[in-house]
Scaffold this active site. Structure first.
Site, mmCIF file in Angstrom:
data_model
loop_
_atom_site.group_PDB
_atom_site.id
_atom_site.type_symbol
_atom_site.label_atom_id
_atom_site.label_comp_id
_atom_site.label_asym_id
_atom_site.label_seq_id
_atom_site.Cartn_x
_atom_site.Cartn_y
_atom_site.Cartn_z
ATOM 1 N N SER A 448 0.834 -1.213 0.000
ATOM 2 C CA SER A 448 0.000 0.000 0.000
ATOM 3 C C SER A 448 0.857 1.247 0.000
ATOM 4 O O SER A 448 0.443 2.288 -0.498
ATOM 5 C CB SER A 448 -0.870 0.065 1.253
ATOM 6 O OG SER A 448 -1.650 -1.069 1.370
ATOM 7 N N HIS A 469 -0.346 -1.840 -6.985
ATOM 8 C CA HIS A 469 -1.213 -1.542 -5.851
ATOM 9 C C HIS A 469 -2.688 -1.597 -6.237
ATOM 10 O O HIS A 469 -3.233 -0.666 -6.818
ATOM 11 C CB HIS A 469 -0.847 -0.149 -5.290
ATOM 12 C CG HIS A 469 -1.664 0.235 -4.104
ATOM 13 N ND1 HIS A 469 -1.968 1.533 -3.782
ATOM 14 C CD2 HIS A 469 -2.247 -0.522 -3.139
ATOM 15 C CE1 HIS A 469 -2.701 1.556 -2.682
ATOM 16 N NE2 HIS A 469 -2.885 0.325 -2.280
ATOM 17 N N GLU A 481 -2.510 1.104 -9.125
ATOM 18 C CA GLU A 481 -1.325 1.952 -9.289
ATOM 19 C C GLU A 481 -0.163 1.035 -9.664
ATOM 20 O O GLU A 481 0.061 0.014 -9.005
ATOM 21 C CB GLU A 481 -1.008 2.696 -7.986
ATOM 22 C CG GLU A 481 -2.024 3.775 -7.648
ATOM 23 C CD GLU A 481 -1.715 4.481 -6.329
ATOM 24 O OE1 GLU A 481 -1.870 5.702 -6.273
ATOM 25 O OE2 GLU A 481 -1.346 3.806 -5.339
ATOM 26 N N ASN A 519 -2.968 6.971 -1.721
ATOM 27 C CA ASN A 519 -2.898 6.948 -0.259
ATOM 28 C C ASN A 519 -2.251 8.205 0.303
ATOM 29 O O ASN A 519 -2.579 8.642 1.399
ATOM 30 C CB ASN A 519 -2.154 5.697 0.226
ATOM 31 C CG ASN A 519 -3.070 4.478 0.176
ATOM 32 O OD1 ASN A 519 -4.289 4.615 0.080
ATOM 33 N ND2 ASN A 519 -2.493 3.287 0.228
HETATM 34 N N1 LIG Z 1 -6.617 -4.703 2.823
HETATM 35 C C1 LIG Z 1 -6.549 -3.612 2.085
HETATM 36 O O1 LIG Z 1 -7.442 -2.780 2.082
HETATM 37 C C2 LIG Z 1 -5.361 -3.421 1.168
HETATM 38 C C3 LIG Z 1 -5.519 -2.610 0.039
HETATM 39 C C4 LIG Z 1 -4.431 -2.457 -0.825
HETATM 40 C C5 LIG Z 1 -3.234 -3.077 -0.541
HETATM 41 N N2 LIG Z 1 -3.120 -3.852 0.582
HETATM 42 C C6 LIG Z 1 -1.816 -4.477 0.824
HETATM 43 O O2 LIG Z 1 -1.905 -5.846 0.469
HETATM 44 C C7 LIG Z 1 -1.059 -6.609 1.317
HETATM 45 C C8 LIG Z 1 -1.891 -7.662 2.015
HETATM 46 O O3 LIG Z 1 -2.910 -7.032 2.755
HETATM 47 P P1 LIG Z 1 -4.158 -7.833 3.308
HETATM 48 O O4 LIG Z 1 -5.129 -6.818 3.750
HETATM 49 O O5 LIG Z 1 -4.579 -8.864 2.326
HETATM 50 O O6 LIG Z 1 -3.521 -8.522 4.581
HETATM 51 P P2 LIG Z 1 -4.041 -9.792 5.386
HETATM 52 O O7 LIG Z 1 -3.506 -9.641 6.743
HETATM 53 O O8 LIG Z 1 -5.504 -9.982 5.208
HETATM 54 O O9 LIG Z 1 -3.311 -11.015 4.661
HETATM 55 C C9 LIG Z 1 -1.936 -11.205 4.659
HETATM 56 C C10 LIG Z 1 -1.687 -12.678 4.486
HETATM 57 O O10 LIG Z 1 -0.315 -12.854 4.287
HETATM 58 C C11 LIG Z 1 0.023 -14.079 4.920
HETATM 59 N N3 LIG Z 1 1.454 -14.210 5.092
HETATM 60 C C12 LIG Z 1 2.233 -13.710 6.061
HETATM 61 N N4 LIG Z 1 3.515 -14.119 5.870
HETATM 62 C C13 LIG Z 1 3.533 -14.876 4.761
HETATM 63 C C14 LIG Z 1 4.545 -15.589 4.061
HETATM 64 N N5 LIG Z 1 5.776 -15.596 4.499
HETATM 65 N N6 LIG Z 1 4.185 -16.260 2.945
HETATM 66 C C15 LIG Z 1 2.911 -16.230 2.501
HETATM 67 N N7 LIG Z 1 1.916 -15.605 3.156
HETATM 68 C C16 LIG Z 1 2.218 -14.923 4.256
HETATM 69 C C17 LIG Z 1 -0.771 -14.043 6.200
HETATM 70 O O11 LIG Z 1 -0.892 -15.334 6.769
HETATM 71 C C18 LIG Z 1 -2.091 -13.509 5.703
HETATM 72 O O12 LIG Z 1 -2.957 -14.545 5.299
HETATM 73 C C19 LIG Z 1 -0.405 -5.615 2.262
HETATM 74 O O13 LIG Z 1 0.829 -5.234 1.745
HETATM 75 C C20 LIG Z 1 -1.370 -4.445 2.257
HETATM 76 O O14 LIG Z 1 -0.750 -3.241 2.587
HETATM 77 C C21 LIG Z 1 -4.157 -4.047 1.430
#
Ligand SMILES: NC(=O)c1ccc[n+]([C@@H]2O[C@H](COP(=O)([O-])OP(=O)(O)OC[C@H]3O[C@@H](n4cnc5c(N)ncnc54)[C@H](O)[C@@H]3O)[C@@H](O)[C@H]2O)c1
Length: 736
Positions: A448, A469, A481, A519
């Site tokens: 993000s 992104h 993005e 963001n």
């Molecule tokens: N949720 C949002 O609104 C959003 C929007 C845009 C971008 N993002 C970005 O996307 C990414 C994920 O966010 P999210 O909301 O899905 O998080 P989340 O916490 O829902 O999921 C993250 C997942 O990654 C897994 N994980 C951790 N270590 C790992 C590894 N070594 N190998 C494989 N999997 C692993 C965790 O077990 C978990 O299931 C982040 O970088 C976040 O900033 C999130």
């Protein structure tokens, strides 16, 4: 039109010689992928209809599209032409001209049939409505609709008059007022088309339809007539009944689009009032109403946003392929997904829906199971909205396989990392994954706000590391993005952009600056929102006023959606990146500490959310709010324009600063990203078009008036104010 100048033919209409009294008129606009009804094409149609009328032997005329590749009948009017009209009288005259030519088609002696394959939209649908009969190919891409209200206008070539007369007022209203196109099944059910045919036999079936019509009642032949109930006919036939229909539709419009979008309201007037008039008077009313809408700033803004988003979707002006090209994965290829959380699960559903296979990796079976539950929920949601058949769910689910290690990643065409937002974990995951990846595979991080350049430091092949992104919910948000780290190659960028487009997304390229674009701009807005709370203003009023400005939700509602933990993490990244001016207010830094109060996902944030019952109106979480601002009832009275000046102007300032730093290339990139990434009031055209409409000087003065260094106008804004210019005036060179 001035003088009897000889018009050059567009060569778009080809009249084939009649066989047994039936002639085909094929529309195939030379040099264009899709058929559009420009003014010149309409002039040509006028001439060709005269020609048809002069051939006694033509007893039936079938109008069809000649674009085999794009499969369009007619995609609509030429939108760029509508964009260019600035005079209301001229807009009316153009509508009258279209109406007159389609009127000629409608009153031909020959039986007229529209044979529809592919998109039949806007002016194309109006042309089909002017025919006596309509037959459409039973093809998944065949869509019939009048989407004009989505561009701030209404169907101006007779659509608001002919559709209600064909299928009844009540049935026609939602088609025009929502602008949503109909698939063949729905069009048949409503009586918009008379018959459906297999795509391969459309031509033959239209000929048979013509033969039947000629053998039967000729122009009065109605095989697909969907009879309305007596009650409905009586209701629509009386002035009182129509007032009732109007008042119900009006309530719906007010609920869905509010006061900022005048087009549905005017379309309703045109349809309901026109229904009680002669066709001639109804058409005149329609031309009058469309003329006023077409020159409004709302229409121009919506068209600008539409045209730039279509260009971004097509990839007009995107970079050239570099040497040693990284490749976008082909159809059916495997997409590697790291992390099965909110984003990973959403991405798996999306790629599977778009024809790819997905390989999902997480650290535990539990995490993977929850990813599968997310995929299933997304697919079931599509079934519930009738976007997909229940029986298809299993096929899409079957395209997603999973593991807790990197088995299967060797065949991935692209890998998207969506693990937790922690640089050390992301680097570790990158190192592990990279060993097994093919030479041209791009590794895209869905971070993000973290630095892609920093992530590249951990990579063996940094040129292939890109930021990608996506926004949440990933299957619905159109923006992505695309972030260039300092060592990312052009080829890798092009590959991910091509991939993003294949998912139906709008890619906007950003440089690797903290928070990228969206963001970063949102961060300033959310910081100010929490400050306003701390200053003692009402949270409810803030959200309400910002919604009435045209945002899909207020800033506090948005923070509850995003999650307080995520919001405070992003704000601390921005603070680190931009220093003092981006310091989050103390109250915001504290948010996210209580794991039970993280927003909608925990049921509590600034609001108390009603569990799964999304329809239940959230209540204020007074316990949290009292810690930040004032008790309910003791709020400060806002001065005029406070909300926009304190929340929207700082967004404009930040966007201008990002543009000045070349985080994105153009002002229209900023507007596109903010409209499609955050829902920034589309009718205002995005923050920078909105700024132009206010005048940059006024914004600069207001920002200075706050006397706060964090809100001081940036250099770019100040320069524009000094030169008395806007972001688009003098007009901005378009991308590519
Ligand atoms: N949720 C949002 O609104 C959003 C929007 C845009 C971008 N993002 C970005 O996307 C990414 C994920 O966010 P999210 O909301 O899905 O998080 P989340 O916490 O829902 O999921 C993250 C997942 O990654 C897994 N994980 C951790 N270590 C790992 C590894 N070594 N190998 C494989 N999997 C692993 C965790 O077990 C978990 O299931 C982040 O970088 C976040 O900033 C999130």
């Amino acid at each position: 039109m001035t003088g009897p100048e000889k018009k050059v033919s567009t060569g778009a209409w080809k009249l084939e010689p009649a066989e047994e009294g039936i002639a085909f008129l094929v529309f195939d606009l030379p040099g264009e992928k899709v058929n559009k009804l420009s003014g010149a094409v309409i002039d040509d149609l006028d001439r060709v209809l005269d020609e048809v009328a002069g051939v006694e032997s033509i007893r039936a005329l079938v109008v069809c599209g000649g674009k085999e590749d794009s499969g369009t009948f007619i995609a609509g009017a030429d939108i760029a032409e509508i964009r260019g009209v600035t005079d209301e009288q001229e807009a009316r005259a153009q509508a009258r001209r279209g109406q007159a030519v389609l009127g000629k088609l409608a009153s031909m002696k020959a039986v007229t049939i529209a044979a529809i394959h592919g998109n039949c939209l806007g002016g194309g649908a109006e042309l089909a409505l002017a025919c006596d009969l309509r037959i459409a190919s039973d093809f998944e891409k065949t869509r019939i609709g009048l989407p004009e209200v989505q561009l701030g206008i209404l169907p101006g070539f007779g659509g608001t008059q002919r559709l209600p007369r064909l299928i009844g007022l009540a049935r026609a209203l939602p088609v025009i007022l929502t602008g949503k196109p109909l698939d063949v099944r729905k069009a048949l059910k409503l009586g918009v088309i008379d018959e459906a045919a297999h795509p391969a036999s459309l031509r033959e079936s239209s000929r048979e339809l013509a033969v039947r019509a000629l053998a039967g009642k000729g122009k009065g032949y109605r095989p697909g007539f969907a009879r309305r109930s007596l009650f409905m006919r009586l209701l629509e036939g009386s002035g009182l009944g129509r007032s009732y229909i109007r008042s119900r539709a009006l309530k719906n419009i007010q609920r869905k689009t509010g006061r900022h979008y005048p087009a549905p309201r005017r379309a309703l007037d045109s349809m309901v009032d026109g229904y009680g008039m002669s066709l001639k008077d109804g058409l005149e009313l329609e031309a009058k109403l469309v003329g006023a809408l077409a020159v409004s700033p709302t229409c121009k803004n919506l068209i600008d946003i539409f045209l730039t988003s279509e260009a971004a979707r097509r990839g007009d002006g995107s970079g050239k392929k570099g040497r040693g090209a990284a490749r976008a994965p082909g159809e059916g290829a495997m997409v590697g997904l790291l992390g099965a959380g909110v984003m990973g699960g959403g991405l798996a559903a999306l790629v599977s829906l778009k024809g790819y296979r997905a390989r999902l990796k997480d650290i535990s079976r539990e995490a993977i199971s929850s990813g599968y539950r997310r995929i299933a929920a997304i697919l079931q949601g599509r079934v519930a909205r009738r976007r997909m058949k229940k029986s298809e769910v299993i096929n899409f689910m079957a395209r997603v396989s999973s593991s807790t290690d990197y088995a299967g990643f060797g065949s991935a065409g692209i890998v998207i990392e969506a693990v937790v937002e922690d640089m050390e974990i992301k680097k570790k995951v990158l190192r592990e994954a990279e060993t097994g990846l093919g030479a041209h595979v791009v590794f895209a991080s869905n971070t993000s706000a973290l630095s892609v350049t920093d992530l590249q430091n951990a990579a063996k092949r940094p040129g292939r590391i890109v930021g990608l992104h996506f926004f949440n919910p990933v299957e619905r948000m159109p923006l992505v993005e695309v972030i260039r780290g300092s060592r990312t190659t052009e080829a890798a960028l092009v590959a991910v952009e091509t991939f993003a487009r294949s998912l139906g997304k709008i890619p906007v390229r950003c440089e690797d600056a903290p928070g990228f674009l969206v963001n970063r701009v949102l961060g300033v807005y959310l910081n100010e929102a929490v400050r306003l709370l701390a200053e003692g203003y009402s949270p409810e009023e803030m959200d309400r006023e910002i919604r009435s400005f045209g945002m899909p939700m207020g800033p506090l509602e948005l923070m509850d959606e995003v999650g307080h933990d995520v919001a405070s993490k992003v704000s601390s990244i921005l603070h680190k990146g931009f220093g003092e001016r981006a310091r989050p207010p103390d109250a915001l830094s504290g948010l996210g500490n209580d794991p039970a109060v993280l927003g909608r996902k925990t049921g509590r944030g600034f609001y108390i959310h009603g569990g799964t019952g999304r329809r239940r109106k959230p209540k204020l979480n007074t316990a949290l709010l009292a810690k930040i601002g004032r008790e309910r009832g003791g709020y400060r009275t806002p001065y005029a324009g406070l909300w926009v000046k304190r929340l929207i102007y700082p967004m404009i300032n930040e966007a201008a600063m990002a543009l000045g730093e070349e985080v994105v290339a153009t002002a229209s990139d900023v507007d596109l990203a903010m409209v499609f990434g955050t829902g920034f009031a589309p009718f205002r055209g995005g923050p920078l078009r909105y700024a132009d409409s206010l005048g940059i000087g006024a914004i600069v003065e207001t920002l200075k008036g706050f006397g706060e260094s964090r809100l001081a106008p940036c250099e770019r804004l100040q320069e524009l104010a000094d030169r008395d210019e806007g972001f688009y005036t003098p007009s901005e060179p378009q991308n590519g």
